[in-house]
Design a protein around this motif. Structure first.
Motif, PDB file in Angstrom:
ATOM      1  N   ARG A 238      39.179  23.147  90.209  1.00  0.00           N
ATOM      2  CA  ARG A 238      38.843  22.592  88.906  1.00  0.00           C
ATOM      3  C   ARG A 238      37.858  23.490  88.160  1.00  0.00           C
ATOM      4  O   ARG A 238      38.042  23.760  86.974  1.00  0.00           O
ATOM      5  N   SER A 239      36.811  23.941  88.830  1.00  0.00           N
ATOM      6  CA  SER A 239      35.799  24.732  88.126  1.00  0.00           C
ATOM      7  C   SER A 239      34.998  25.576  89.119  1.00  0.00           C
ATOM      8  O   SER A 239      35.050  25.346  90.330  1.00  0.00           O
ATOM      9  N   LEU A 240      34.283  26.552  88.560  1.00  0.00           N
ATOM     10  CA  LEU A 240      33.433  27.401  89.369  1.00  0.00           C
ATOM     11  C   LEU A 240      32.012  27.297  88.829  1.00  0.00           C
ATOM     12  O   LEU A 240      31.804  27.334  87.615  1.00  0.00           O
ATOM     13  N   LEU A 241      31.062  27.161  89.737  1.00  0.00           N
ATOM     14  CA  LEU A 241      29.679  26.982  89.334  1.00  0.00           C
ATOM     15  C   LEU A 241      28.811  28.099  89.905  1.00  0.00           C
ATOM     16  O   LEU A 241      29.045  28.577  91.014  1.00  0.00           O
ATOM     17  N   TRP A 242      27.821  28.497  89.144  1.00  0.00           N
ATOM     18  CA  TRP A 242      26.810  29.451  89.592  1.00  0.00           C
ATOM     19  C   TRP A 242      25.449  28.762  89.633  1.00  0.00           C
ATOM     20  O   TRP A 242      25.082  28.038  88.700  1.00  0.00           O
ATOM     21  N   TYR A 243      24.727  29.040  90.720  1.00  0.00           N
ATOM     22  CA  TYR A 243      23.377  28.519  90.880  1.00  0.00           C
ATOM     23  C   TYR A 243      22.430  29.673  91.206  1.00  0.00           C
ATOM     24  O   TYR A 243      22.820  30.662  91.822  1.00  0.00           O
ATOM     25  N   LYS A 244      21.166  29.497  90.818  1.00  0.00           N
ATOM     26  CA  LYS A 244      20.120  30.450  91.164  1.00  0.00           C
ATOM     27  C   LYS A 244      19.154  29.748  92.110  1.00  0.00           C
ATOM     28  O   LYS A 244      18.686  28.639  91.819  1.00  0.00           O
ATOM     29  N   GLN A 245      18.879  30.393  93.241  1.00  0.00           N
ATOM     30  CA  GLN A 245      17.937  29.812  94.192  1.00  0.00           C
ATOM     31  C   GLN A 245      16.776  30.762  94.396  1.00  0.00           C
ATOM     32  O   GLN A 245      16.936  31.840  94.956  1.00  0.00           O
ATOM     33  N   GLU A 246      15.609  30.342  93.929  1.00  0.00           N
ATOM     34  CA  GLU A 246      14.409  31.145  94.159  1.00  0.00           C
ATOM     35  C   GLU A 246      13.788  30.662  95.457  1.00  0.00           C
ATOM     36  O   GLU A 246      14.397  30.757  96.508  1.00  0.00           O
ATOM     37  N   LYS A 247      12.612  30.077  95.400  1.00  0.00           N
ATOM     38  CA  LYS A 247      12.009  29.704  96.682  1.00  0.00           C
ATOM     39  C   LYS A 247      12.548  28.385  97.220  1.00  0.00           C
ATOM     40  O   LYS A 247      12.608  28.162  98.417  1.00  0.00           O
ATOM     41  N   LYS A 248      12.937  27.528  96.339  1.00  0.00           N
ATOM     42  CA  LYS A 248      13.285  26.185  96.794  1.00  0.00           C
ATOM     43  C   LYS A 248      14.697  25.788  96.378  1.00  0.00           C
ATOM     44  O   LYS A 248      15.661  26.349  96.828  1.00  0.00           O
ATOM     45  N   ALA A 249      14.774  24.787  95.478  1.00  0.00           N
ATOM     46  CA  ALA A 249      16.069  24.194  95.168  1.00  0.00           C
ATOM     47  C   ALA A 249      16.936  25.109  94.320  1.00  0.00           C
ATOM     48  O   ALA A 249      16.452  25.753  93.390  1.00  0.00           O
ATOM     49  N   PRO A 250      18.233  25.163  94.622  1.00  0.00           N
ATOM     50  CA  PRO A 250      19.152  25.860  93.719  1.00  0.00           C
ATOM     51  C   PRO A 250      19.140  25.177  92.352  1.00  0.00           C
ATOM     52  O   PRO A 250      19.151  23.940  92.266  1.00  0.00           O
ATOM     53  N   THR A 251      19.103  25.997  91.302  1.00  0.00           N
ATOM     54  CA  THR A 251      19.141  25.436  89.953  1.00  0.00           C
ATOM     55  C   THR A 251      20.406  25.908  89.251  1.00  0.00           C
ATOM     56  O   THR A 251      20.829  27.056  89.404  1.00  0.00           O
ATOM     57  N   PHE A 252      20.985  25.021  88.479  1.00  0.00           N
ATOM     58  CA  PHE A 252      22.279  25.260  87.855  1.00  0.00           C
ATOM     59  C   PHE A 252      22.191  26.333  86.774  1.00  0.00           C
ATOM     60  O   PHE A 252      21.249  26.358  85.978  1.00  0.00           O
ATOM     61  N   LEU A 253      23.177  27.238  86.766  1.00  0.00           N
ATOM     62  CA  LEU A 253      23.269  28.256  85.715  1.00  0.00           C
ATOM     63  C   LEU A 253      24.475  28.001  84.813  1.00  0.00           C
ATOM     64  O   LEU A 253      24.321  27.817  83.610  1.00  0.00           O
ATOM     65  N   PHE A 254      25.672  28.068  85.396  1.00  0.00           N
ATOM     66  CA  PHE A 254      26.878  27.963  84.596  1.00  0.00           C
ATOM     67  C   PHE A 254      27.945  27.143  85.318  1.00  0.00           C
ATOM     68  O   PHE A 254      27.996  27.140  86.543  1.00  0.00           O
ATOM     69  N   MET A 255      28.806  26.509  84.530  1.00  0.00           N
ATOM     70  CA  MET A 255      30.034  25.927  85.042  1.00  0.00           C
ATOM     71  C   MET A 255      31.181  26.499  84.216  1.00  0.00           C
ATOM     72  O   MET A 255      31.143  26.451  82.981  1.00  0.00           O
ATOM     73  N   LEU A 256      32.181  27.059  84.892  1.00  0.00           N
ATOM     74  CA  LEU A 256      33.299  27.706  84.226  1.00  0.00           C
ATOM     75  C   LEU A 256      34.576  26.973  84.597  1.00  0.00           C
ATOM     76  O   LEU A 256      34.859  26.768  85.775  1.00  0.00           O
ATOM     77  N   THR A 257      35.341  26.629  83.579  1.00  0.00           N
ATOM     78  CA  THR A 257      36.569  25.892  83.819  1.00  0.00           C
ATOM     79  C   THR A 257      37.791  26.672  83.340  1.00  0.00           C
ATOM     80  O   THR A 257      38.862  26.589  83.941  1.00  0.00           O
TER      81      THR A 257
END
Lengths: 112, 110
Positions: free
Chosen positions: A31-50
């Motif tokens: 359905r879609s592809l997501l990118w996340y950025k993870q620094e020290k802790k929780a992954p944070t959402f960057l993009f969702m591509l459909t």
């Protein structure tokens, strides 16, 4: 079995360089592809591509999806030390209990 | 006001002990997850709950037992901890087709 593969696994560049991170996927009922950025802790959402071929941009970051070749790229221009992080890619299924399949991440290090 | 909060942030314990990790969300999302991130940074799903009901139970040892007392909480209890359980455990909620992660609990089993 569904899988998401990212490359490179690790990348070290100098501040100001441009980087391209790769993500290939084999996900049934994609359905879609997501990118996340993870620094020290929780992954944070960057993009969702459909959709294929439509670039998503946020500042110096941009991403695009190719549904024919089953891959996505994440570009970062004019990199800064604050971009240092692990970048995670995930493929999402339309159906199925486990909807997101994550890749192993690319560890990006930006040196001053 | 943190959207998805986990406690504790760090947990150091001996083999054989029993421990719990708590997760609370204030986003109003129906679906919550537990993920395990190993030393190679792979994020693997462990459990999924939808409105307090267990939806996914991946091939996780039955020493791991999730509990959802209400829609805003999903706790993880681990019995008889083993060295291989050392990892970072993330709670997450799902909304607008995206995951929102807690800050993680780093579990070290000695």
């Amino acid at each position: 079995e569904d899988k998401v593969v990212q490359s490179p696994l690790s990348l070290v560049v100098h501040e100001g360089d441009t980087v391209t991170l790769n993500c290939s996927y084999e996900v049934t009922n994609f359905r879609s592809l997501l990118w996340y950025k993870q620094e020290k802790k929780a992954p944070t959402f960057l993009f969702m591509l459909t959709s294929s071929g439509i670039e998503k941009k946020s500042g110096r970051l941009s991403s695009i999806l190719d549904k024919k070749e089953l891959f996505s790229i994440l570009n970062i221009t004019a990199t800064q030390t604050g971009d240092s992080a692990i970048y995670l890619c995930a493929g999402r299924r339309i159906q199925g209990a486990q909807k997101l399949v994550f890749g192993q991440g690319t560890r990006l290090t930006i040196n001053p | 006001d943190t959207a998805v909060s986990q406690t504790p942030k760090y947990l150091v314990t001996q083999m054989g002990n029993d421990k719990s990790i708590k997760c609370e969300q204030n986003l109003g999302h129906d679906t919550m997850y537990w993920y395990k991130q190993d030393s190679k940074k792979f994020l693997k799903i462990m459990f999924s709950y939808n409105n307090k009901e267990l939806i996914i139970n991946e091939t996780v040892p039955n020493r791991f037992s999730p509990k959802s007392p209400d829609k805003a909480h999903l706790n993880l209890h681990i019995n008889s901890l083993e060295l291989g359980d050392s990892a970072v455990y993330f709670c997450a909620t799902e909304g607008y087709e995206k995951l929102f992660f807690g800050s993680g609990t780093q579990l070290s089993v000695l």
